[in-house]
Design an enzyme around this catalytic site. Structure first.
Site, mmCIF file in Angstrom:
data_model
loop_
_atom_site.group_PDB
_atom_site.id
_atom_site.type_symbol
_atom_site.label_atom_id
_atom_site.label_comp_id
_atom_site.label_asym_id
_atom_site.label_seq_id
_atom_site.Cartn_x
_atom_site.Cartn_y
_atom_site.Cartn_z
ATOM 1 N N SER A 14 -28.918 -4.488 10.391
ATOM 2 C CA SER A 14 -29.871 -4.230 9.317
ATOM 3 C C SER A 14 -30.138 -5.500 8.529
ATOM 4 C CB SER A 14 -29.294 -3.151 8.400
ATOM 5 O OG SER A 14 -29.794 -3.283 7.106
ATOM 6 N N CYS A 15 -31.389 -5.694 8.087
ATOM 7 C CA CYS A 15 -31.720 -6.867 7.271
ATOM 8 C C CYS A 15 -31.729 -6.531 5.788
ATOM 9 C CB CYS A 15 -33.077 -7.433 7.656
ATOM 10 S SG CYS A 15 -33.074 -8.201 9.277
ATOM 11 N N ILE A 16 -31.621 -5.251 5.457
ATOM 12 C CA ILE A 16 -31.715 -4.874 4.038
ATOM 13 C C ILE A 16 -30.453 -4.136 3.595
ATOM 14 C CG2 ILE A 16 -33.112 -3.828 2.247
ATOM 15 C CD1 ILE A 16 -35.315 -3.667 4.457
#
Lengths: 160, 102
Positions: B100-102
């Site tokens: 995940s990037c967030i």
């Protein structure tokens, strides 16, 4: 250059633009740094201040003019309502991939320990006061102060 | 690769994440936490259990979701697992690293 194998310890991100895509780029980079155990700070300057201005941060738009990647004729992009339309489409797509809106993203950044500063020169220019800004912004500082915060090994600086 | 931890043979990937959750037990979790210099409190365990349940239900984990979990908030999550919390906590919990990037 090779201290600690060049490990990144802190990201100093300067946000100078108030278009949605640039604001998100800065926020994702700052949050992504914290998720990796890297410190992060954001310096909001010029139009980047809109991203932390309480009355403006919910109303940021993507640029439909002068943005070739929109694949939209410049004349068309300049029509009234075009920016709002493109922005609302983009926001819908972002919600689908679990991307928070600007205000929630600021809350996430604050809770994650990202330090936020506002540029004194730009604040004076736009006649903004500290109380106009999102509470997570710690202080209004000069560019010299920002460089002081950037001292140390493994610190990288990024201009958006 | 093979690794012996808490007197048990486990298989981990090159980043140290368990590749087979059935090899995980609380002792393995304790030992993985010790490797990350985190003494586990009751609060840590609540969060680890939450993460394992989310993984079981095939929920994609992200910092945003942790904030909305009702189990902890983002600030506390960073206090309990100070360096790279989502990466560290999932490793201790014996589940894969979230992409995940967030």
């Amino acid at each position: 250059m090779n201290e600690n194998n060049g490990a990144i310890k802190k990201m100093m991100i300067i946000l100078s633009k108030g278009t949605l895509e640039n604001v998100y780029a800065a926020f994702v980079l700052a949050n992504g740094a914290r998720m990796e155990g890297i410190e992060a700070e954001i310096f909001f300057t010029f139009f980047g201040l809109e991203a932390v201005h309480k009355k403006k941060l919910e109303h940021l738009h993507v640029a439909t003019v002068g943005n070739p990647a929109m694949h939209m004729p410049t004349m068309l992009g300049g029509l009234p309502g075009m920016e709002a339309l493109a922005s609302s489409m983009m926001k819908k797509e972002m919600e689908k991939i679990d991307m928070p809106d600007v205000h929630e993203f600021l809350d996430i950044l604050t809770a994650s320990g990202v330090r936020m500063w506002a540029c004194k020169l730009a604040m004076d220019m736009f006649h903004y006061k500290k109380e106009d800004l999102y509470e997570g912004v710690e202080e209004v500082i000069t560019v010299g102060d920002f460089y002081k915060h950037s001292q140390g090994e493994g610190v990288h600086m990024l201009f958006v | 690769m093979e690794k012996t931890i808490a007197g048990k043979n486990i298989t981990v990937n090159e980043e140290g994440y368990l590749t087979d959750f059935s090899q995980w037990d609380e002792k393995v979790g304790e030992a993985l936490a010790a490797e990350a210099n985190i003494p586990l409190s009751a609060r840590h365990w609540e969060i680890l259990t939450y993460l394992q349940n989310e993984h079981k239900n095939q929920v994609a984990l992200s910092i945003r979701r942790i904030g909305k979990s009702g189990v902890t908030d983002i600030k506390e999550f960073y206090q309990l697992f100070p360096t790279a919390p989502l990466k560290t906590a999932t490793k201790i919990a014996g589940i894969p690293k979230p992409a995940s990037c967030i």
